[in-house]
Motif scaffolding. Structure first.
Motif, PDB file in Angstrom:
ATOM      1  N   TYR A 170       0.771  -1.250  -0.190  1.00  0.00           N
ATOM      2  CA  TYR A 170      -0.086  -0.128   0.137  1.00  0.00           C
ATOM      3  C   TYR A 170       0.710   1.210  -0.004  1.00  0.00           C
ATOM      4  O   TYR A 170       1.859   1.354   0.795  1.00  0.00           O
ATOM      5  CB  TYR A 170      -0.813  -0.035   1.199  1.00  0.00           C
ATOM      6  CG  TYR A 170      -1.941  -1.173   1.354  1.00  0.00           C
ATOM      7  CD1 TYR A 170      -1.775  -2.310   1.701  1.00  0.00           C
ATOM      8  CD2 TYR A 170      -3.078  -0.786   0.935  1.00  0.00           C
ATOM      9  CE1 TYR A 170      -2.632  -3.377   1.828  1.00  0.00           C
ATOM     10  CE2 TYR A 170      -4.032  -1.806   0.854  1.00  0.00           C
ATOM     11  CZ  TYR A 170      -3.977  -3.058   1.335  1.00  0.00           C
ATOM     12  OH  TYR A 170      -4.694  -3.888   1.408  1.00  0.00           O
ATOM     13  N   ASN A 173      -7.488   6.333  -6.414  1.00  0.00           N
ATOM     14  CA  ASN A 173      -5.796   6.312  -6.620  1.00  0.00           C
ATOM     15  C   ASN A 173      -5.340   4.903  -6.324  1.00  0.00           C
ATOM     16  O   ASN A 173      -5.622   4.489  -5.001  1.00  0.00           O
ATOM     17  CB  ASN A 173      -5.336   7.259  -5.401  1.00  0.00           C
ATOM     18  CG  ASN A 173      -3.885   7.741  -5.604  1.00  0.00           C
ATOM     19  OD1 ASN A 173      -3.225   7.465  -6.700  1.00  0.00           O
ATOM     20  ND2 ASN A 173      -3.342   8.376  -4.687  1.00  0.00           N
ATOM     21  N   PRO A 174      -4.675   4.385  -7.019  1.00  0.00           N
ATOM     22  CA  PRO A 174      -4.324   5.058  -8.571  1.00  0.00           C
ATOM     23  C   PRO A 174      -5.473   5.219  -9.463  1.00  0.00           C
ATOM     24  O   PRO A 174      -6.618   4.679  -9.215  1.00  0.00           O
ATOM     25  CB  PRO A 174      -3.377   3.548  -9.186  1.00  0.00           C
ATOM     26  CG  PRO A 174      -3.109   2.837  -7.672  1.00  0.00           C
ATOM     27  CD  PRO A 174      -4.101   3.015  -6.617  1.00  0.00           C
ATOM     28  N   VAL A 175      -4.960   5.844 -10.558  1.00  0.00           N
ATOM     29  CA  VAL A 175      -6.217   6.149 -11.371  1.00  0.00           C
ATOM     30  C   VAL A 175      -5.806   5.717 -12.668  1.00  0.00           C
ATOM     31  O   VAL A 175      -4.816   5.541 -13.233  1.00  0.00           O
ATOM     32  CB  VAL A 175      -6.156   7.970 -11.430  1.00  0.00           C
ATOM     33  CG1 VAL A 175      -4.860   8.551 -11.793  1.00  0.00           C
ATOM     34  CG2 VAL A 175      -7.313   8.341 -12.206  1.00  0.00           C
ATOM     35  N   GLU A 176      -6.871   5.485 -13.568  1.00  0.00           N
ATOM     36  CA  GLU A 176      -6.838   4.932 -14.940  1.00  0.00           C
ATOM     37  C   GLU A 176      -6.907   6.264 -15.934  1.00  0.00           C
ATOM     38  O   GLU A 176      -6.302   6.389 -16.717  1.00  0.00           O
ATOM     39  CB  GLU A 176      -7.714   3.987 -15.286  1.00  0.00           C
ATOM     40  CG  GLU A 176      -7.257   2.730 -14.569  1.00  0.00           C
ATOM     41  CD  GLU A 176      -8.026   1.502 -15.294  1.00  0.00           C
ATOM     42  OE1 GLU A 176      -8.913   1.819 -16.048  1.00  0.00           O
ATOM     43  OE2 GLU A 176      -7.868   0.274 -14.537  1.00  0.00           O
ATOM     44  N   THR A 177      -7.861   7.121 -15.605  1.00  0.00           N
ATOM     45  CA  THR A 177      -8.297   8.273 -16.463  1.00  0.00           C
ATOM     46  C   THR A 177      -8.797   9.463 -15.771  1.00  0.00           C
ATOM     47  O   THR A 177      -7.923  10.452 -15.717  1.00  0.00           O
ATOM     48  CB  THR A 177      -9.489   7.714 -17.444  1.00  0.00           C
ATOM     49  OG1 THR A 177      -9.002   6.707 -18.169  1.00  0.00           O
ATOM     50  CG2 THR A 177      -9.666   8.898 -18.629  1.00  0.00           C
ATOM     51  N   THR A 218      -6.309  12.228 -16.730  1.00  0.00           N
ATOM     52  CA  THR A 218      -4.913  11.874 -16.699  1.00  0.00           C
ATOM     53  C   THR A 218      -4.264  11.134 -18.018  1.00  0.00           C
ATOM     54  O   THR A 218      -3.567  10.345 -17.851  1.00  0.00           O
ATOM     55  CB  THR A 218      -4.505  11.049 -15.537  1.00  0.00           C
ATOM     56  OG1 THR A 218      -5.570   9.762 -15.522  1.00  0.00           O
ATOM     57  CG2 THR A 218      -5.142  11.784 -14.158  1.00  0.00           C
ATOM     58  N   ASP A 254       1.970   9.374 -18.928  1.00  0.00           N
ATOM     59  CA  ASP A 254       2.572   8.339 -18.610  1.00  0.00           C
ATOM     60  C   ASP A 254       2.308   7.510 -17.194  1.00  0.00           C
ATOM     61  O   ASP A 254       2.166   8.065 -16.524  1.00  0.00           O
ATOM     62  CB  ASP A 254       4.257   8.520 -18.902  1.00  0.00           C
ATOM     63  CG  ASP A 254       4.409   8.733 -20.447  1.00  0.00           C
ATOM     64  OD1 ASP A 254       3.679   8.541 -21.145  1.00  0.00           O
ATOM     65  OD2 ASP A 254       5.447   9.442 -20.510  1.00  0.00           O
ATOM     66  N   SER A 255       2.382   6.157 -17.275  1.00  0.00           N
ATOM     67  CA  SER A 255       2.292   5.544 -16.051  1.00  0.00           C
ATOM     68  C   SER A 255       3.373   6.129 -15.026  1.00  0.00           C
ATOM     69  O   SER A 255       4.446   6.186 -15.586  1.00  0.00           O
ATOM     70  CB  SER A 255       2.595   4.023 -16.125  1.00  0.00           C
ATOM     71  OG  SER A 255       1.509   3.576 -16.840  1.00  0.00           O
ATOM     72  N   ILE A 285      -0.835   8.056  -8.269  1.00  0.00           N
ATOM     73  CA  ILE A 285      -0.304   7.032  -9.351  1.00  0.00           C
ATOM     74  C   ILE A 285      -1.311   7.028 -10.516  1.00  0.00           C
ATOM     75  O   ILE A 285      -2.498   6.826 -10.352  1.00  0.00           O
ATOM     76  CB  ILE A 285      -0.105   5.722  -8.604  1.00  0.00           C
ATOM     77  CG1 ILE A 285       1.108   5.823  -7.640  1.00  0.00           C
ATOM     78  CG2 ILE A 285       0.407   4.732  -9.842  1.00  0.00           C
ATOM     79  CD1 ILE A 285       1.310   4.462  -6.653  1.00  0.00           C
ATOM     80  N   LYS A 286      -0.826   7.295 -11.607  1.00  0.00           N
ATOM     81  CA  LYS A 286      -1.361   6.727 -12.979  1.00  0.00           C
ATOM     82  C   LYS A 286      -0.955   5.482 -13.208  1.00  0.00           C
ATOM     83  O   LYS A 286       0.263   5.085 -13.501  1.00  0.00           O
ATOM     84  CB  LYS A 286      -0.673   7.977 -13.973  1.00  0.00           C
ATOM     85  CG  LYS A 286      -1.387   7.435 -15.379  1.00  0.00           C
ATOM     86  CD  LYS A 286      -2.808   7.732 -15.293  1.00  0.00           C
ATOM     87  CE  LYS A 286      -3.340   6.998 -16.820  1.00  0.00           C
ATOM     88  NZ  LYS A 286      -2.736   7.825 -18.168  1.00  0.00           N
ATOM     89  N   LYS A 287      -2.071   4.489 -13.416  1.00  0.00           N
ATOM     90  CA  LYS A 287      -1.841   3.208 -14.018  1.00  0.00           C
ATOM     91  C   LYS A 287      -1.250   3.233 -15.348  1.00  0.00           C
ATOM     92  O   LYS A 287      -1.639   4.045 -15.962  1.00  0.00           O
ATOM     93  CB  LYS A 287      -3.161   2.360 -13.934  1.00  0.00           C
ATOM     94  CG  LYS A 287      -3.552   2.168 -12.535  1.00  0.00           C
ATOM     95  CD  LYS A 287      -4.938   1.527 -12.411  1.00  0.00           C
ATOM     96  CE  LYS A 287      -5.494   1.125 -11.224  1.00  0.00           C
ATOM     97  NZ  LYS A 287      -6.727   0.231 -11.231  1.00  0.00           N
TER      98      LYS A 287
END
Length: 544
Positions: A16, A471-475, A517, A521-522, A542-544
């Protein structure tokens, strides 16, 4: 202790990341031990591990010159560790971090081990205290004292019980377990530990995360003369200081950019300038940028041949030294060492150590503070390493690859503006004897970066300002204000190098705004929010 390998492997999958940024400074118990008799920890216990709380420090060097340390001696215990309990449960919302100094001699190890140290927080009221523990693991380097910090706010941690909440929301921890090089093995480990401390990393200290000046050296050919000045004038009339034997030139032969880095090349050649003939040439660069306080990072490879003397350092902008950029610009009023000098990186003569040193005179005569870290010449010359100065109004710290080499308070004259110097000297007091038939050698610089504090990096203490998800986030990342606002402030998205990715005006509807997002980039990013009334908040996502 009742743990199965399967249980531990399962638990290791649950990582985590903690992203709470806003905390309150609360009154908390003092937990510290320097093993000199003045500590507050009285319950040390070796669990399947030999322990000596009063060992004469066998390695008084670098950042640890203390007389006594804790000896950690694992002779093959499966779960060997040292631990202590506290009378009052930890309040991690007030003091979220632990630190210690550690030295692991390579001749004290057996087997093929991963060199690491872990700190585990446990509840000693449970029959099996380890079942709900939270753990942080950090890598360590052999044969040098280093300070390791375990930050339960910002570091990656492992909850052995995946249903446990994040550590900062826990109030049941009352045991600290320190374990060197893991468990479930029969390897032997000898280590020395000192200066154990529980403290708060969220404080009034400046956060230097705003990139204000840099050179990435991505071009080809001559260096950027809007950022750098070639210092070539002999400062002693016929020579340089410290018995150095080179001429510095502004020729492209001695300094240029290629393949993404700066090359400062020392050459063995007969060269005449300013009425003097010398047998070596090189380059010495002054930054045309000066600053007071911040963080300096330089990624470099060093020359390896005997007689070379590379340096990454700073001088007071007010130095009275003919030929420096800032003296030429009219700022020179103060002679060395009254102006101050900060040496972030200099090797010793045999190139077995990196020195971190301050020189000054604030009215009490010439003084210096120097410490070192052991290195290997073939490593520092062939591999990139990061040399760093962290300089605040209160303290100065010098690191190599995040390992603290030396530190001291920020005294006069280190409260003035300084500028950066990069050079390779030949011979002299830290170059030593120059190898016969010297041809050439170089220092390569990948980048020079200076970070300072900005208004957007100040952590607001109003815990009700903002929340964010997922969070983490995809879009889409949603930011929600926990009180009525029609604010039209601004926000920035910044990567971990300090580079601004996006800056936009906030569009808040029903106390909520959103950020797409998709273009990122990841990786990990910071979002900084500043409202029109000056309230601010910073959080990581965090961006996935």
């Amino acid at each position: 202790m009742g743990r199965t390998i399967f249980e531990k492997k399962q638990a290791m999958r649950y990582f985590y990341l903690l992203f709470i940024v806003i905390t309150f400074q609360l009154q908390a118990q003092v937990v510290q031990d320097d093993f000199e008799g003045s500590g507050t920890i009285s319950s040390w216990f070796g669990d399947n591990c030999g322990m000596n709380l009063n060992l004469v420090n066998p390695v008084q060097q670098g950042i640890n010159l203390s007389d006594t340390v804790l000896e950690y001696h694992d002779t093959g215990g499966q779960y060997a560790n040292v631990q202590f309990d506290v009378n009052t449960n930890f309040d991690l919302s007030a003091n979220n971090s632990f630190s210690l100094k550690i030295f692991i001699p390579s001749n004290g190890l057996t087997g093929n081990q991963t060199n690491q140290v872990s700190l585990k927080l446990q509840n000693n009221t449970l029959t099996d205290a380890w079942t709900t523990q939270s753990e942080i693991i950090k890598p360590v380097t052999l044969n040098t004292w280093q300070e390791v910090t375990f930050d339960f706010e910002n570091d990656m941690f492992i909850n052995l019980d995946p249903t446990s909440v994040i550590p900062l929301q826990r109030t049941d921890f009352n045991r600290v377990v320190i374990q060197v090089n893991g468990e479930d093995n029969t390897d032997h480990v000898l280590a020395y530990i000192d200066d154990v401390l529980n403290f708060n990393t969220v404080s009034d200290n400046p956060v230097y995360d705003n990139l204000v000046w840099s050179d990435e050296f991505d071009g080809v050919g001559v260096i950027d003369d809007t950022k750098w000045f070639h210092q070539t004038q002999l400062i002693a009339g016929d020579s340089w200081a410290n018995g150095e034997q080179q001429h510095y030139t502004n020729r492209i032969d001695n300094s240029f950019m290629d393949n993404g880095s700066l090359k400062i090349v020392a050459k063995g050649e007969v060269y005449s300038d300013q009425g003097q003939t010398k047998n070596y040439t090189s380059a010495r660069l002054n930054s045309k940028f000066s600053f007071q306080y911040g963080r300096v990072e330089v990624r470099a490879k060093l020359p390896s041949i005997a007689g070379t003397w590379p340096a990454i350092w700073l001088l007071g902008k007010n130095i009275e030294e003919d030929g420096t950029y800032w003296d030429n610009e009219g700022f020179g009023t103060t002679f060395w060492p009254w102006c101050g000098e900060i040496d972030i990186m200099e090797p010793n003569i045999p190139k077995t150590e990196i020195l971190a040193t301050w020189h000054w005179n604030n009215g009490s005569g010439y003084q210096y503070n120097s410490s070192s870290i052991p290195t290997v010449n073939s490593d520092t010359s062939q591999n990139w390493h990061i040399y760093e100065l962290e300089w605040s109004p209160d303290s100065m710290k010098i690191y190599m690859d995040n390992i603290l080499i030396n530190q001291m308070p920020t005294i006069n004259p280190f409260n003035e503006e300084f500028f950066i110097l990069l050079n390779v000297a030949m011979g002299g007091s830290l170059g030593g004897d120059i190898v016969n038939n010297f041809d050439e050698d170089m220092m390569e610089i990948d980048y020079v970066r200076v970070y300072q504090q900005s208004q957007l990096s100040i952590k607001d203490l109003n815990a009700n300002l903002v929340s964010f998800y997922p969070n983490p986030v995809e879009t889409w990342l949603y930011v929600e204000f926990n009180s009525d606002t029609s604010d039209s402030g601004k926000f920035q998205v910044v990567d971990l190098s300090g580079r601004i990715i996006s800056e936009q005006t906030m569009l808040v509807t029903n106390n909520k705004m959103s950020y797409n997002t998709a273009a990122l980039d990841s990786g990990m990013y910071l979002m900084r929010i500043v409202t029109t009334d000056g309230a601010s908040s910073t959080f990581k996502f965090i961006k996935k």
